[in-house]
Design an enzyme around this catalytic site. Sequence first.
Site, PDB file in Angstrom:
ATOM      1  CB  SER A 138      57.029  -2.134  -3.311  1.00 25.67           C
ATOM      2  OG  SER A 138      56.951  -3.516  -3.031  1.00 25.67           O
ATOM      3  CE1 TYR A 151      55.417  -0.820   1.668  1.00 23.97           C
ATOM      4  CE2 TYR A 151      54.996  -2.821   0.409  1.00 23.97           C
ATOM      5  CZ  TYR A 151      55.848  -1.787   0.780  1.00 23.97           C
ATOM      6  OH  TYR A 151      57.106  -1.727   0.253  1.00 23.97           O
TER       7      TYR A 151
END
Length: 261
Positions: A138, A151
Amino acid sequence: MPTALITGASGGIGAAFAVELAKRQHNLILVARSEAKMQQLAAQLQQEFKVLVEIIVQDLTAPGATTAVFDAVVQKGWTVDLLVNNAGFGDYGAFADRPLAKQVEIIQLNIVALVELSHLFLSGMRERRSGSIINVASIAAFQPMPYLSIYAATKAFVLSFSEALWAENKDLGIRVLAVCAGPTESDFFTAAEFPPGLASSSGQKLVSADEVVRDALKALDKKQSNVVTGGFLNKIIVNMPRFMPRQLLVNSVAKLFMSKG
């Protein structure tokens, strides 16, 4: 005909990988928890592209899950030419306020399962001196993210780990790619329990999962170690940590992601 194994294949980026790879005449092994969604996708792809699609229903956070997946592949006599470690999720909120069990589960899926599957399937690729691994990271991998702390930290691990594997294996004919996607059309924000409206407060346009996959496969063909998908703005975002003092950067991210509710 090559075979690709895709985790988190029941929707979003995982399902988009399945469609695009089926178009490219890959047989598929789909891994996820949702049997119904995978069966529907498998039937569609087999009918449209005349490829073989097998499904493995497995929660990758469960003890022994990755070994169960690997053993199923071996028992069927399949050879995995491309491993797509896509399964992952996040959780919105201040770390201290969120359930600890959920934070550990994020680490288990985003890091531990990815590492275990990479290790299990990479050994065979090295013996054959061919194969590819795509790890879905990401743009969150490039800086700390308050309110998405676990995350972002897991995705930083995925990026670092993938680039190291790329360097270790590129001379053996094995490609390894970290896909650093920006905000993408999926159920990520719902699953992470983002407050209504916050996901779009930055003004960033959500890109399609299909676009992410196309960019990823182009980068894999070029033997890149990583690719930032989603356009020029995401490339600016991932390079900001190089030019901003870290405290200023983290404070700015915190203000952006703090719930206004």
